[in-house]
Design a protein around this motif. Structure first.
Motif, PDB file in Angstrom:
ATOM      1  N   ALA A  14       0.832  -1.209   0.000  1.00  0.00           N
ATOM      2  CA  ALA A  14       0.000   0.000   0.000  1.00  0.00           C
ATOM      3  C   ALA A  14       0.862   1.251   0.000  1.00  0.00           C
ATOM      4  O   ALA A  14       0.645   2.171  -0.812  1.00  0.00           O
ATOM      5  CB  ALA A  14      -0.936  -0.011   1.206  1.00  0.00           C
ATOM      6  N   ARG A  67       1.338   3.989  -3.009  1.00  0.00           N
ATOM      7  CA  ARG A  67       1.085   5.409  -2.761  1.00  0.00           C
ATOM      8  C   ARG A  67       2.273   6.256  -3.210  1.00  0.00           C
ATOM      9  O   ARG A  67       2.106   7.274  -3.894  1.00  0.00           O
ATOM     10  CB  ARG A  67       0.826   5.622  -1.269  1.00  0.00           C
ATOM     11  N   ALA A 106      -3.780  -4.439  -2.492  1.00  0.00           N
ATOM     12  CA  ALA A 106      -3.309  -3.149  -1.994  1.00  0.00           C
ATOM     13  C   ALA A 106      -3.127  -2.161  -3.135  1.00  0.00           C
ATOM     14  O   ALA A 106      -3.499  -0.977  -3.010  1.00  0.00           O
ATOM     15  CB  ALA A 106      -1.999  -3.328  -1.236  1.00  0.00           C
ATOM     16  N   VAL A 158      -5.299   1.303  -3.247  1.00  0.00           N
ATOM     17  CA  VAL A 158      -4.635   2.606  -3.134  1.00  0.00           C
ATOM     18  C   VAL A 158      -4.813   3.406  -4.420  1.00  0.00           C
ATOM     19  O   VAL A 158      -5.010   4.635  -4.365  1.00  0.00           O
ATOM     20  CB  VAL A 158      -3.139   2.413  -2.801  1.00  0.00           C
TER      21      VAL A 158
END
Length: 625
Positions: free
Chosen positions: A434, A438, A516, A520
């Motif tokens: 994650a 990001r 994930a 995200v």
């Protein structure tokens, strides 16, 4: 080959120490010469580490390499020997590779820094300390290397001592790690007291048959110090603040030296930990809490350099967890140490390079920063994929080996600790993917103010740096290549019994990574900046930036009592101890005043007779001589 292993083991420690001394002597005379010595010694160290690795695998282990001779400490034998075996040789190679990359990059990155020669010398000394701990076959030498790293970390974190924040971060790191090191000293004293020697092979042989409380106490003391040095719970907060140091220093501390030293020490003493289920359970609990908590904190950081710092805390916990639950071999944890050294050094240096181009390391400053730089885009992409554990990169292989060890531990090892670590590892896989996603989406986000033609790859105009030079670029690129190819290491005889990858857990990990990424990306698409962390809200982001207030807790729990105690000591010194001294002075002064007033100020007859007697004795002595 035994002679070659002996020679290289000595030189790989001695060379960076001599480079540090030469660098300090040249610091005020020639900046160029200081850089040449630092980089040349680092590259020579890589060559020596390669030769040592070849010699060890060709000629066998050499465990009694003399240094300056034994210390005469009575009944305690202190031989001060080094060793050369597969574990020390391969870790020494990783340390020297990262050290050479850091030195090559720092020469460009700190080109405008008037204290660069001192920085380069400090890095060399730092490498010498780590390599001494790696090559040590003696608890005293291990402690010396351990302490040298602590002092050097203080110097490197506080390198820009003109800034108050850098001074505070350096002092905080020094205070936290030194406090934890008291436990290390106590643990080593207990281990050495049993066999009455500090030679590690004899210490292990003595304690392996002892499953008592004393061994457990010694190992828990060691784990307390290792938690401090490796920024594990509850000492985790100092490492993100260490980002106040220059980026090359961050790469060195985070990748292959100080925070990884604890993993190496546990691996070196692994047979003792196998004899204490209690110590391993303590390590399992600490690492499980640390890896999950720091991964959560990493996701919410507003500064991408601090994101990498919290990532390091989490990844070191993964290394140590492999040692906490592996049934028979330390190599799963060591393999992750080796892989992490490559991809984390790559990420720090690449982000440092990008920060020169964008003018900062905050998510806001770096938004879209990779779009105009294809080479950096590829390097950062490789580093983040390895960190997230995407096959076939080194990070995937090493992470899955640790998960496989935890899975095996649920059947053949300390079951409670193994299950705790296994669940924490799977949660951490999700969180790591994650925050990597990001970071990637932030760095590649398209923004209107970056719609200009791409800046040339080597350019850095406008940010106080010259265009990146060849050594710096090659340093980052070499780490990228090693990150891609590092997974092959487990297929070679260079590492020991690493276990096997559990394919069920591997598939589960990849599903978590994919989930994930999708989650995200969806969250980032709902923001204008492309930063999914915006959805946490400013209050939560501020809390995560502050490490959930642990620094404030440090101040209240440690600084305030220490300050109160200091006030008590000062008041006692001033009002009690000094009062006697001042009282004596006052009494003497008034006695003198009284005697002066009582004196008639006329010569006494007795005094005249004394003086005449002294004169007569003097005359008689001269006459009779």
């Amino acid at each position: 080959m035994t002679g070659l292993a002996t020679t290289t083991a000595r030189l790989v420690v001695l060379l960076p120490a001599l480079a540090a001394l030469a660098g300090l002597l040249l610091a005020r005379r020639s900046r160029a010469a200081s850089g040449f010595v630092a980089i040349g010694a680092a590259l020579a160290g890589v060559a020596l580490a390669v030769l040592e690795l070849v010699a060890v695998h060709s000629g066998g282990v050499t465990a009694s390499i003399g240094t300056i001779g034994a210390l005469p400490l009575g009944e305690l034998a202190v031989p001060l020997h080094l060793l050369a075996d597969p574990l020390s040789a391969v870790v020494a190679l990783a340390v020297t590779v990262v050290g050479a990359a850091v030195q090559g990059f720092a020469r460009w990155y700190l080109a405008e820094d008037d204290r660069y020669p001192v920085f380069a010398a400090s890095v060399s000394l730092f490498l010498a300390g780590m390599l001494l701990a790696v090559q040590s076959a003696d608890l005293i030498l291990t402690l010396v290397g351990w302490e040298v790293m602590g002092w050097c970390s203080y110097l490197l974190i506080g390198h820009d001592s003109r800034r108050a924040s850098a001074r505070r971060a350096a002092f905080k790191a020094f205070l936290v790690t030194r406090t934890a090191d008291l436990a290390v000293v106590l643990g080593l004293v207990i281990l050495a007291a049993g066999p009455r020697t500090t030679a590690i092979p004899r210490v292990i042989a003595h304690w392996q048959g002892d499953h008592g409380v004393l061994l457990t106490a010694a190992l828990i003391c060691l784990l307390s110090g290792i938690a401090g040095k490796s920024a594990q719970f509850p000492f985790q907060d100092w490492l993100p603040d260490a980002m106040e140091g220059p980026t090359p220093a961050s790469a060195l501390i985070h990748a292959a030296t100080m925070v990884a030293a604890g993993t190496y020490v546990v691996a070196r003493l692994f047979p003792l930990f196998l004899a204490s289920d209690t110590a391993r359970l303590v390590l399992a609990v600490v690492t499980a809490v640390t890896m999950v908590g720091s991964a959560v904190l990493a996701f919410g950081q507003s500064d991408l350099k601090r994101l990498l710092a919290w990532s390091t805390v989490s990844q070191v916990a993964i290394m140590l967890s492999g040692l906490a639950v592996a049934p028979a071999s330390p190599w799963p944890g060591v393999t992750h140490l080796l892989a992490h050294a490559m991809f984390k050094a790559l990420l720090f240096l690449a982000i440092g390079w990008l920060s020169v181009l964008t003018g900062g390391t905050t998510a806001v400053a770096m938004t879209g920063g990779l779009r105009a730089h294809p080479m950096l885009r590829a390097l950062v992409g490789v580093g983040l994929l390895a960190l997230a554990g995407v096959p076939p990169l080194a990070g995937f292989v090493s992470k899955e080996l640790v998960i496989g060890a935890a899975e095996e531990g649920t059947r053949h090892g300390p079951v409670l600790g193994a299950w705790l670590v296994l669940v924490a590892l799977l949660v951490t896989v999700l969180l790591t993917a994650a925050y990597c996603t990001r970071a990637w989406l932030v760095l590649t986000h398209e923004r209107a103010d970056l719609a200009q033609p791409p800046v040339p790859e080597a350019g850095a105009a406008g940010h106080g740096h010259a265009p990146i030079d060849t050594p710096a670029r090659l340093s980052v690129q070499s780490l990228g290549v090693l990150t891609v190819l590092g997974g092959i290491l487990v297929l070679t005889p260079l590492v020991g019994d690493v276990g096997s990858i559990g394919w069920f857990t591997a598939v589960l990990s990849l599903l978590l990574v994919a989930g994930a990424f999708l989650g995200v990306r969806r969250g980032a698409a709902a923001t204008t900046s492309g930063d999914a962390a915006e959805r946490l809200g400013p209050g939560r982001t501020a809390a995560l930036d502050s490490g959930l207030g642990v620094d404030t807790l440090y101040v209240r729990a440690l600084a305030l009592p220490v300050t109160w105690l200091a006030h008590v000591v000062v008041r006692a010194d001033r009002d009690v101890i000094d009062a006697y001294v001042r009282g004596t002075a006052v009494a003497t002064r008034w006695a003198g005043v009284g005697a002066e007033r009582a004196h008639t100020r006329k010569p006494s007859a007795y005094l005249v007779w004394v003086l005449l007697g002294m004169l007569a004795v003097a005359v008689a002595g001269v006459s009779l001589w």
